[in-house]
Design an enzyme around this catalytic site. Structure first.
Site, short mmCIF file in Angstrom:
data_model
loop_
_atom_site.label_atom_id
_atom_site.label_comp_id
_atom_site.label_asym_id
_atom_site.label_seq_id
_atom_site.Cartn_x
_atom_site.Cartn_y
_atom_site.Cartn_z
N HIS A 114 -32.35 15.96 -19.12
CA HIS A 114 -31.70 16.55 -17.95
C HIS A 114 -31.16 15.49 -16.99
CE1 HIS A 114 -33.58 19.94 -19.66
NE2 HIS A 114 -34.73 19.90 -19.02
N LYS B 6 -26.19 24.95 -15.80
CA LYS B 6 -26.29 25.26 -14.36
C LYS B 6 -24.93 25.05 -13.72
CE LYS B 6 -31.13 23.68 -14.06
NZ LYS B 6 -32.01 24.76 -13.66
N GLU C 256 -40.73 18.90 -8.85
CA GLU C 256 -41.30 20.21 -9.18
C GLU C 256 -42.64 20.38 -8.48
OE1 GLU C 256 -39.86 21.45 -13.46
OE2 GLU C 256 -41.19 19.75 -13.59
N ASP D 60 -39.80 14.29 -21.22
CA ASP D 60 -39.62 15.73 -21.02
C ASP D 60 -38.39 16.04 -20.16
OD1 ASP D 60 -40.34 18.51 -21.04
OD2 ASP D 60 -41.18 18.26 -19.02
N ARG E 75 -43.81 34.60 -37.33
CA ARG E 75 -44.60 34.68 -38.56
C ARG E 75 -45.40 35.97 -38.66
NH1 ARG E 75 -47.59 29.13 -39.27
NH2 ARG E 75 -47.68 29.45 -37.05
C1 BG6 Z 1 -37.79 21.68 -19.11
C2 BG6 Z 1 -39.06 20.89 -19.11
O1 BG6 Z 1 -36.87 21.17 -20.04
O2 BG6 Z 1 -37.21 21.64 -17.81
C3 BG6 Z 1 -40.02 21.41 -18.06
O3 BG6 Z 1 -39.66 20.95 -20.40
C4 BG6 Z 1 -39.35 21.44 -16.72
O4 BG6 Z 1 -41.21 20.63 -18.02
C5 BG6 Z 1 -38.03 22.18 -16.79
O5 BG6 Z 1 -40.23 22.07 -15.81
C6 BG6 Z 1 -37.26 22.10 -15.50
O6 BG6 Z 1 -36.17 22.98 -15.58
P1 BG6 Z 1 -35.62 23.68 -14.26
O7 BG6 Z 1 -34.41 24.42 -14.70
O8 BG6 Z 1 -36.73 24.56 -13.74
O9 BG6 Z 1 -35.32 22.56 -13.31
#
Ligand code: BG6
Length: 507
Positions: free
Chosen positions: A246, A187, A221, A241, A50
């Protein structure tokens, strides 16, 4: 001009061009891609935000992203990188943008890829207005350059919103023009789940409820909720999330039936079958099969409630563990134990397939133990030399495959000791795999939707997660535990292993 013509210009419009994703992931991936021939296509990048900004200022900002080798790769495409300001919520502004991007194409027929790296609440209206402004349109047979839209996650925040977004998108575009991204599918090691399963026939006969005791999938994580992310994360949480997208994609690849071909539809048909077969738990079952928690203060790390931007009365989980089941012939009764958390002691993503123990243990039995004591000790894992066979697929940070088994320990006695076969991607191929976004952008340019999600996959994943979340929020079925930052999460999660050998892996 058709795809693959020597002179084809591919215009990549990044909406959210001033954002973190554009700078950290998308532009470095495009710069790296541009080093390799793209079927004769020439790439042009237009960042859109923007605020006003010159091309040069935008280039300087992108070039400043600290990543090894990025500056050199970026310099090579810098002349093809531009910035234009526009408001995706304003049709007049997009009409002006259309004239500008047409002008940047210099009158050539372009193929156009619009990347929506925007706040999710803007996705539906952005796609509608992009279509009304003519920046994209539903595919017509006479089209010479394609129009595609890539939509970042999260795709909706529950089944109803995902369905509404699918409808909004399908009102103006054909399904093959819509690429819903889940970067995990980019990946190498996630793609290798397919290769490993369907190229190596030795695993197929044992890949089922008769031989597999349980499957564990972990996304651990060490990072907490980073500054600037709370506005999105607080109210979203670990289930929505990471697990909804994933982890369920990884689960689908581990559990799916072999497809008839590697065609995008054949593959996605098989994945969606698995997601649809996830047993929908009622609140009582959710209470027994899920654990949620958030990190509290830990040694030298603040707790979630003290992160910048998190609401004082937040009930968002940063950790989720689930015992899922797939109601089909192959998997009925096999627990799929899924765990994801932030601020755990170690960063790793891993799949473990644990096979059943032999029906009778001939080895390593203490001579003075009764049958009953021996069975109990086996079940508790107290006899550390007796372990099941486990296939471990390391997705990151190290890309590995390991198979554990027992071998006879040298000596006069018949004692079995644990051993393992190990494969390491980097040792075998001398290199780290390419970044996930690079692969996905390459496929998007080529029009290969195999590694993107179809509308029905997303909706099936939400249906399952909604069942869990509704039991949490509306029925108060599961308490929100707290774990100190930097630890392995609440002890309550261990109970999800009831009736099975072993416990959560620590990477
Ligand atoms: C994202 C999430 O989609 O994936 C994050 O929003 C998360 O919160 C991330 O940390 C993890 O991705 P990767 O590739 O680091 O495992």
């Amino acid at each position: 001009m058709t795809q693959g013509d020597a002179t084809q210009l591919v215009q990549i419009l990044i909406f959210g061009g001033r954002g973190d994703l554009a700078r950290r992931k998308l532009v470095p991936a495009i710069a790296s891609l541009a080093r390799r021939p793209q079927g004769g296509a020439q790439l042009q990048v237009v960042g859109i935000g923007r605020s006003g900004m010159s091309d040069d200022a935008f280039r300087a900002w992108l070039r400043g992203f600290p990543q090894q080798g990025h500056a050199e790769a970026f310099d090579a495409i810098a002349p093809q990188v531009h910035y234009r300001s526009a408001d995706v919520q304003d049709l007049a502004s997009l009409a002006k943008l259309r004239a500008e991007v047409d002008a940047l194409a210099g009158g050539a027929e372009v193929a156009r890829l619009c990347y929506l790296a925007l706040e999710p609440r803007l996705f539906a209206s952005a796609v509608t207005l992009l279509s009304e402004s003519g920046i994209v349109h539903r595919h017509r047979s006479e089209d010479r350059g394609y129009r595609r839209v890539i939509i970042e996650k999260p795709f909706g925040h529950d089944l109803a919103s995902a369905h509404a977004l699918n409808e909004a998108v399908q009102r103006v575009l054909n399904e093959h023009q819509v690429l819903r991204i889940d970067h995990y599918l980019g990946k190498e090691t996630v793609q290798n789940l397919l290769g490993f399963r369907f190229h190596n026939a030795i695993f197929e006969p044992v890949w089922n409820r008769h031989h597999v005791e349980l499957v564990q999938i972990t996304v651990a994580e060490t990072l907490g909720v980073e500054e600037g992310r709370a506005a999105y994360y607080d109210g979203t949480g670990a289930l929505r999330d990471v697990l909804q997208n994933h982890m369920l994609q990884v689960l689908a690849l581990v559990a799916m039936e072999p497809p008839a071909s590697l065609d995008a539809e054949a593959l996605r048909n098989q994945k969606v079958e698995v997601l649809r077969a996830l047993r929908l738990p009622d609140p009582e079952e959710v209470a027994r099969s899920s654990v949620r928690a958030r990190y509290g203060p830990g040694a030298a790390q603040r707790g979630y409630l003290d992160e910048v931007g998190v609401a004082e009365d937040s009930t968002t989980e940063t950790y989720v563990a689930l015992r899922a089941e797939i109601n089909n012939w192959r998997w009925r009764g096999v627990p799929f134990l899924l765990r994801h958390g932030k601020r755990l002691p170690k960063r790793f993503t891993e799949v473990q397939v644990q096979f059943r123990m032999p029906p009778l243990q001939l080895f390593n039995r203490p001579p003075d133990m009764s049958d009953a004591e021996f069975d109990r000790a086996l079940h508790n894992g107290a006899l550390c030399l007796i372990r099941p066979n486990v296939l471990t697929i390391g997705i990151q940070p190290r890309e590995t495959i390991g198979l554990s088994f027992g071998v006879k320990q040298p000596g006069p006695e018949m004692i079995m000791a644990p051993a393992a076969l190990a494969f390491d991607y980097r040792e075998r191929f001398d290199d780290a795999p390419p970044d996930a976004y690079e692969r996905l952008l390459q496929d998007a340019i080529a029009g290969d939707a195999t590694l993107f999600l179809r509308s029905d996959e997303i909706e099936a994943s939400w249906r399952y997660c909604d069942a869990v979340r509704t039991a949490w929020s509306e029925h108060g079925a599961v308490p929100l535990h707290e774990y100190p930052a930097g630890t392995w999460g609440p002890a309550a999660a261990d109970e999800l292993f009831r009736g099975c050998e072993g416990g959560w892996t620590r990477g």
